[in-house]
Write an enzyme that holds these catalytic residues in place. Structure first.
Site, PDB file in Angstrom:
ATOM      1  N   GLU A 123       0.065   5.171   0.735  1.00 48.88           N
ATOM      2  CA  GLU A 123      -0.572   6.246   1.198  1.00 48.88           C
ATOM      3  C   GLU A 123      -0.259   7.571   0.887  1.00 48.88           C
ATOM      4  OE1 GLU A 123      -1.048   5.418   5.674  1.00 48.88           O
ATOM      5  OE2 GLU A 123      -2.368   3.764   5.126  1.00 48.88           O
ATOM      6  N   CYS A 174     -10.335  -4.731  -0.419  1.00 46.24           N
ATOM      7  CA  CYS A 174     -11.473  -3.842  -0.113  1.00 46.24           C
ATOM      8  C   CYS A 174     -12.407  -3.895  -1.859  1.00 46.24           C
ATOM      9  CB  CYS A 174     -10.725  -2.286   0.055  1.00 46.24           C
ATOM     10  SG  CYS A 174     -10.357  -1.507  -1.396  1.00 46.24           S
ATOM     11  N   CYS A 221      -3.993   0.967  -2.651  1.00 41.16           N
ATOM     12  CA  CYS A 221      -3.971  -0.505  -2.163  1.00 41.16           C
ATOM     13  C   CYS A 221      -2.885  -1.415  -2.754  1.00 41.16           C
ATOM     14  CB  CYS A 221      -5.362  -1.174  -2.155  1.00 41.16           C
ATOM     15  SG  CYS A 221      -6.792  -0.366  -1.427  1.00 41.16           S
ATOM     16  N   ASN A 262       0.847  -1.322   0.111  1.00 41.43           N
ATOM     17  CA  ASN A 262      -0.012   0.010   0.015  1.00 41.43           C
ATOM     18  C   ASN A 262       0.936   1.199   0.006  1.00 41.43           C
ATOM     19  OD1 ASN A 262       0.545  -1.058   2.807  1.00 41.43           O
ATOM     20  ND2 ASN A 262      -1.034   0.286   3.548  1.00 41.43           N
ATOM     21  N   CYS A 302     -10.621  -2.587  -4.990  1.00 46.58           N
ATOM     22  CA  CYS A 302      -9.871  -3.462  -5.547  1.00 46.58           C
ATOM     23  C   CYS A 302     -10.557  -4.799  -5.854  1.00 46.58           C
ATOM     24  CB  CYS A 302      -8.903  -3.895  -4.386  1.00 46.58           C
ATOM     25  SG  CYS A 302      -7.659  -2.914  -3.841  1.00 46.58           S
ATOM     26  N   GLU A 312      -2.963  -4.653  -3.554  1.00 46.65           N
ATOM     27  CA  GLU A 312      -3.352  -5.229  -4.505  1.00 46.65           C
ATOM     28  C   GLU A 312      -3.334  -4.429  -5.990  1.00 46.65           C
ATOM     29  OE1 GLU A 312      -4.778  -4.663  -1.532  1.00 46.65           O
ATOM     30  OE2 GLU A 312      -6.783  -6.003  -1.425  1.00 46.65           O
TER      31      GLU A 312
HETATM   32 ZN    ZN Z   1      -8.117  -2.159  -1.995  1.00 40.52          ZN
END
Ligand code: ZN
Length: 134
Positions: free
Chosen positions: A47, A89, A56, A45, A92, A58
């Site tokens: 940020e 999430c 993210c 990830n 994703c 993925e």
């Molecule tokens: Zn995600």
């Protein structure tokens, strides 16, 4: 997933997780994508001070695979330090569906617990490329 053991994907995702840029949440996530060529692509990830611009793990890994020319995504593993397994999430899941309804999604935690679910089963009634009729 072919000859690649889920444990191997999880191990690689754990390595990628070490490079997570998560100064705001402190929640580090690692991912790995297995492409049709058999190559692996790592993601963590990333940020951002503008929180909504965060990526993210993925999606970072998927972007690497697509940028490398992979056309047949086989599997994605995601790992974080969660009590139970860490699942992707909603954003994703949508991005995964773009590249296949039969992708093996390996959801894991740092203890090595995991569960494997097909991308389609993570996103029932998904809006996908076929609906655009192009
Ligand atoms: Zn995600």
């Amino acid at each position: 997933m072919g000859p690649m053991a889920p444990e191997e994907l999880i191990r690689q995702a754990m390595q990628a997780r070490e490079r997570a840029y998560a100064p705001y949440s402190g929640f580090k996530v690692g991912a790995v994508v297995l492409g049709g060529t058999g190559r692996l692509y790592e993601g963590c990830n990333v940020e951002n001070a503008s929180y909504g611009a965060s990526l993210c793990a993925e999606r970072v890994a998927l972007g690497q695979a697509i940028a490398a020319g992979e056309e047949d995504i086989q599997a994605v593993a995601v790992v974080a330090d969660t009590e139970g397994i860490c699942s992707p999430c909603g954003i994703c899941r949508q991005v995964l569906i773009e590249f296949g309804r039969n992708i093996d999604v390996v959801m894991a935690n740092m203890r090595g617990d995991y569960k494997i679910v097909r991308s389609e089963d993570l996103m029932p009634y998904a809006f996908g490329p076929k609906m655009l009729n192009i």
